[in-house]
Motif scaffolding. Structure first.
Motif, PDB file in Angstrom:
ATOM      1  N   VAL A  93      65.504  97.937  85.998  1.00 14.11           N
ATOM      2  CA  VAL A  93      65.954  99.008  85.106  1.00 14.11           C
ATOM      3  C   VAL A  93      66.085 100.335  85.850  1.00 14.11           C
ATOM      4  O   VAL A  93      66.979 101.140  85.533  1.00 14.11           O
ATOM      5  N   TRP A  94      65.229 100.579  86.848  1.00 16.06           N
ATOM      6  CA  TRP A  94      65.299 101.848  87.576  1.00 16.06           C
ATOM      7  C   TRP A  94      66.681 102.074  88.189  1.00 16.06           C
ATOM      8  O   TRP A  94      67.124 103.223  88.348  1.00 16.06           O
ATOM      9  N   THR A  95      67.378 100.999  88.546  1.00 11.04           N
ATOM     10  CA  THR A  95      68.709 101.145  89.162  1.00 11.04           C
ATOM     11  C   THR A  95      69.686 101.849  88.227  1.00 11.04           C
ATOM     12  O   THR A  95      70.711 102.380  88.682  1.00 11.04           O
ATOM     13  N   GLY A  96      69.395 101.888  86.938  1.00  7.60           N
ATOM     14  CA  GLY A  96      70.269 102.582  86.001  1.00  7.60           C
ATOM     15  C   GLY A  96      70.395 104.071  86.280  1.00  7.60           C
ATOM     16  O   GLY A  96      71.425 104.686  85.966  1.00  7.60           O
ATOM     17  N   TYR A  97      69.351 104.670  86.892  1.00  9.79           N
ATOM     18  CA  TYR A  97      69.415 106.106  87.193  1.00  9.79           C
ATOM     19  C   TYR A  97      70.482 106.432  88.240  1.00  9.79           C
ATOM     20  O   TYR A  97      70.906 107.586  88.354  1.00  9.79           O
ATOM     21  N   PHE A  98      70.911 105.434  89.007  1.00  9.44           N
ATOM     22  CA  PHE A  98      71.967 105.648  89.983  1.00  9.44           C
ATOM     23  C   PHE A  98      73.339 105.790  89.323  1.00  9.44           C
ATOM     24  O   PHE A  98      74.290 106.269  89.952  1.00  9.44           O
ATOM     25  N   LEU A  99      73.441 105.372  88.062  1.00  5.72           N
ATOM     26  CA  LEU A  99      74.746 105.243  87.424  1.00  5.72           C
ATOM     27  C   LEU A  99      75.146 106.430  86.562  1.00  5.72           C
ATOM     28  O   LEU A  99      76.323 106.551  86.213  1.00  5.72           O
ATOM     29  N   THR A 100      74.190 107.291  86.191  1.00  2.83           N
ATOM     30  CA  THR A 100      74.531 108.364  85.256  1.00  2.83           C
ATOM     31  C   THR A 100      73.575 109.542  85.395  1.00  2.83           C
ATOM     32  O   THR A 100      72.429 109.376  85.838  1.00  2.83           O
ATOM     33  N   THR A 101      74.067 110.729  84.998  1.00  9.01           N
ATOM     34  CA  THR A 101      73.229 111.922  84.865  1.00  9.01           C
ATOM     35  C   THR A 101      73.358 112.513  83.462  1.00  9.01           C
ATOM     36  O   THR A 101      72.898 113.628  83.209  1.00  9.01           O
ATOM     37  N   GLN A 102      73.982 111.761  82.561  1.00  6.76           N
ATOM     38  CA  GLN A 102      74.163 112.215  81.185  1.00  6.76           C
ATOM     39  C   GLN A 102      72.880 112.022  80.388  1.00  6.76           C
ATOM     40  O   GLN A 102      72.278 110.936  80.404  1.00  6.76           O
ATOM     41  N   PHE A 103      72.470 113.075  79.684  1.00  4.85           N
ATOM     42  CA  PHE A 103      71.179 113.057  78.996  1.00  4.85           C
ATOM     43  C   PHE A 103      71.017 111.869  78.039  1.00  4.85           C
ATOM     44  O   PHE A 103      69.962 111.219  78.061  1.00  4.85           O
ATOM     45  N   PRO A 104      72.000 111.535  77.185  1.00  5.30           N
ATOM     46  CA  PRO A 104      71.794 110.394  76.275  1.00  5.30           C
ATOM     47  C   PRO A 104      71.510 109.084  77.015  1.00  5.30           C
ATOM     48  O   PRO A 104      70.642 108.301  76.595  1.00  5.30           O
ATOM     49  N   TRP A 105      72.221 108.841  78.118  1.00  2.46           N
ATOM     50  CA  TRP A 105      71.979 107.619  78.873  1.00  2.46           C
ATOM     51  C   TRP A 105      70.641 107.672  79.608  1.00  2.46           C
ATOM     52  O   TRP A 105      69.973 106.642  79.773  1.00  2.46           O
ATOM     53  N   LEU A 106      70.240 108.854  80.049  1.00  3.95           N
ATOM     54  CA  LEU A 106      68.928 108.985  80.676  1.00  3.95           C
ATOM     55  C   LEU A 106      67.812 108.671  79.687  1.00  3.95           C
ATOM     56  O   LEU A 106      66.771 108.126  80.066  1.00  3.95           O
ATOM     57  N   LEU A 111      63.653 104.930  78.133  1.00  2.19           N
ATOM     58  CA  LEU A 111      62.999 104.066  77.153  1.00  2.19           C
ATOM     59  C   LEU A 111      62.765 102.662  77.718  1.00  2.19           C
ATOM     60  O   LEU A 111      61.666 102.110  77.603  1.00  2.19           O
ATOM     61  N   LEU A 112      63.792 102.091  78.331  1.00  5.08           N
ATOM     62  CA  LEU A 112      63.665 100.738  78.876  1.00  5.08           C
ATOM     63  C   LEU A 112      62.685 100.693  80.037  1.00  5.08           C
ATOM     64  O   LEU A 112      61.812  99.808  80.104  1.00  5.08           O
ATOM     65  N   HIS A 113      62.816 101.644  80.961  1.00  2.00           N
ATOM     66  CA  HIS A 113      61.929 101.647  82.119  1.00  2.00           C
ATOM     67  C   HIS A 113      60.484 101.907  81.707  1.00  2.00           C
ATOM     68  O   HIS A 113      59.557 101.264  82.204  1.00  2.00           O
ATOM     69  N   GLY A 114      60.298 102.838  80.785  1.00  2.00           N
ATOM     70  CA  GLY A 114      58.951 103.142  80.331  1.00  2.00           C
ATOM     71  C   GLY A 114      58.285 101.965  79.648  1.00  2.00           C
ATOM     72  O   GLY A 114      57.085 101.734  79.805  1.00  2.00           O
ATOM     73  N   PHE A 115      59.064 101.195  78.876  1.00  2.00           N
ATOM     74  CA  PHE A 115      58.501 100.045  78.175  1.00  2.00           C
ATOM     75  C   PHE A 115      57.986  98.989  79.153  1.00  2.00           C
ATOM     76  O   PHE A 115      57.039  98.253  78.850  1.00  2.00           O
ATOM     77  N   LEU A 116      58.586  98.922  80.334  1.00  2.00           N
ATOM     78  CA  LEU A 116      58.190  97.924  81.326  1.00  2.00           C
ATOM     79  C   LEU A 116      57.222  98.472  82.373  1.00  2.00           C
ATOM     80  O   LEU A 116      56.371  97.737  82.874  1.00  2.00           O
ATOM     81  N   PHE A 117      57.342  99.761  82.707  1.00  2.00           N
ATOM     82  CA  PHE A 117      56.524 100.323  83.785  1.00  2.00           C
ATOM     83  C   PHE A 117      55.173 100.840  83.296  1.00  2.00           C
ATOM     84  O   PHE A 117      54.160 100.708  83.992  1.00  2.00           O
ATOM     85  N   THR A 118      55.134 101.436  82.107  1.00  2.00           N
ATOM     86  CA  THR A 118      53.892 102.065  81.655  1.00  2.00           C
ATOM     87  C   THR A 118      52.719 101.102  81.483  1.00  2.00           C
ATOM     88  O   THR A 118      51.572 101.518  81.666  1.00  2.00           O
ATOM     89  N   PRO A 119      52.917  99.817  81.151  1.00  2.00           N
ATOM     90  CA  PRO A 119      51.749  98.934  81.015  1.00  2.00           C
ATOM     91  C   PRO A 119      51.130  98.525  82.353  1.00  2.00           C
ATOM     92  O   PRO A 119      50.003  98.006  82.369  1.00  2.00           O
TER      93      PRO A 119
END
Length: 389
Positions: A93-106, A111-119
């Motif tokens: 999921v982290w690779t998604g940050y390479f694709l956009t700088t638009q706030f809604p997509w960030l 949300l996706l990265h946090g759901f997997l990384f925070t635990p």
């Protein structure tokens, strides 16, 4: 309790060493994201409110994600497998940050990265205590490897970002996550557990003592919202470069290593409640100092207090919540502690601090943090009850 090992890990390194490597890699990634990711967000022209929202999302998911995944892991007795899957998902999921700088997509990626990384950290804490068996006061000797990594990364990357720009953070985090994923396959096997007739979930983790403790954790971590969310931006606004920012984070980590290296001595001599109380009071002093001083030396001195406000409090918290939990709920207990503190507490801290920073400035923001820490100290002093080991 014997040290659990998997066939692959036993042939390479002891279980304790594998856990220490995981701490090293996890906090290497944190050494990138915690001080510098908000600088990256500022670099791509997000404002304070948007940065606060994204920071709040990452911590806010700790209210749900660790509890969800830990319950799955405990119910299926598949802590190791779930841990590996979380690392796989977070890296992808982290690779998604390479694709956009638009706030809604960030927001979506966050949300996706946090759901997997925070635990991941809650699972790692449970693994760590399992490998230590009955000698849990040595927990700090495992955890300090994370602080070593944090120091190396914040200092090295402070200089690096001054030279090549903060946008390179995306590549560095991806590399760190990839290494952590690789080593996750060597994590120790799950320790077989049986339901406990004494401290199950209702009697232990829902007891009055546990609720009061978790409230204090909430207040303490919420008081850190302004620090974790805006200290790097604050230092930049004061005219300091990224190298000084990295040094500030490194000083904090160096001091916390000293406390962690002496964890057995500290917790053999002082009660957990005493360590928690002292840490809360020092936190209030630290935030007041940051609201008053704007020059290098006092700021660096305040960073040394991280040894108490983070290291001592964190270790005491890990050991405290472990006492409230039966063997059946050890993973869930650590997830609950992280969810209440770094989930609810840090989310509230980020959001309120972001608003205070934009509306009133850094002075009021840090004063609010001091007030929250003192409230935690009062609550713990009056109502806190921690089971004896």
């Amino acid at each position: 309790m014997t040290k659990p090992t998997s066939p692959s890990s036993a042939a390479v390194l002891p279980a304790t060493s594998i856990v220490q490597i995981q701490y090293f890699l996890y906090f290497a990634v944190m050494g990138l994201t915690l001080p510098y990711f908000n600088l990256y967000l500022s670099h791509i022209q997000l404002d304070g409110i948007e940065i606060g929202i994204l920071s709040g999302i990452r911590s806010g998911l700790m209210m749900v994600a660790p509890l969800t995944w830990s319950l799955i892991a405990d119910r299926l007795k598949a802590r190791r497998m779930v841990y590996i899957l979380l690392n796989v998902g977070a890296t992808l999921v982290w690779t998604g940050y390479f694709l956009t700088t638009q706030f809604p997509w960030l927001v979506v990626i966050g949300l996706l990265h946090g759901f997997l990384f925070t635990p991941i950290i809650a699972f790692l804490e449970a693994f760590s205590l399992d490998t230590l068996g009955k000698d849990k006061n040595r927990y700090g000797l495992n955890r300090l490897w994370g602080s070593v990594a944090f120091i190396l990364v914040v200092v090295g990357c402070g200089r690096l970002f001054d030279r090549i720009g903060v946008t390179s953070i995306l590549v560095l985090v991806l590399a760190g996550c990839g290494l952590q994923l690789a080593f996750s396959f060597w994590m120790p096997k799950d320790t077989p557990s049986k339901p406990s007739p004494d401290l199950g979930l209702p009697e232990g983790l829902r007891s009055r003592g546990a609720v009061v403790f978790l409230l204090c954790v909430f207040l303490m971590i919420a008081s850190h919202g302004g620090y974790y969310g805006f200290i790097s931006i604050h230092l930049e606004a004061l005219g300091f470069d990224k190298t000084f920012t990295g040094i500030c984070w490194a000083v904090a980590s160096i001091c916390e290593i000293g406390v962690m290296a002496n964890s057995r001595r500290i917790f053999s001599r002082f009660r957990l409640k005493t360590v928690l109380m002292v840490s809360l009071c020092i936190a209030a002093l630290r935030w007041i100092a940051l609201s008053v001083f704007t020059t290098a030396v006092p700021i660096l001195i305040s960073q040394a207090l991280h040894a108490f406000t983070y290291a001592a409090f964190h270790m005491a918290g890990i050991l405290t919540i472990d006492r409230f939990a039966s063997d059946r709920f050890k993973t869930f207990a650590q997830a609950l502690n992280n969810s209440i503190g770094y989930g609810m507490g840090l989310t509230a801290g980020f959001l309120v601090s972001g608003w205070f920073y934009e509306r009133f400035g850094y002075v009021r923001m840090f004063q609010l943090g001091a007030l929250l820490a003192m409230c935690g100290a009062v609550v713990l002093l009056k109502w806190g009850r921690i089971p004896e080991e």
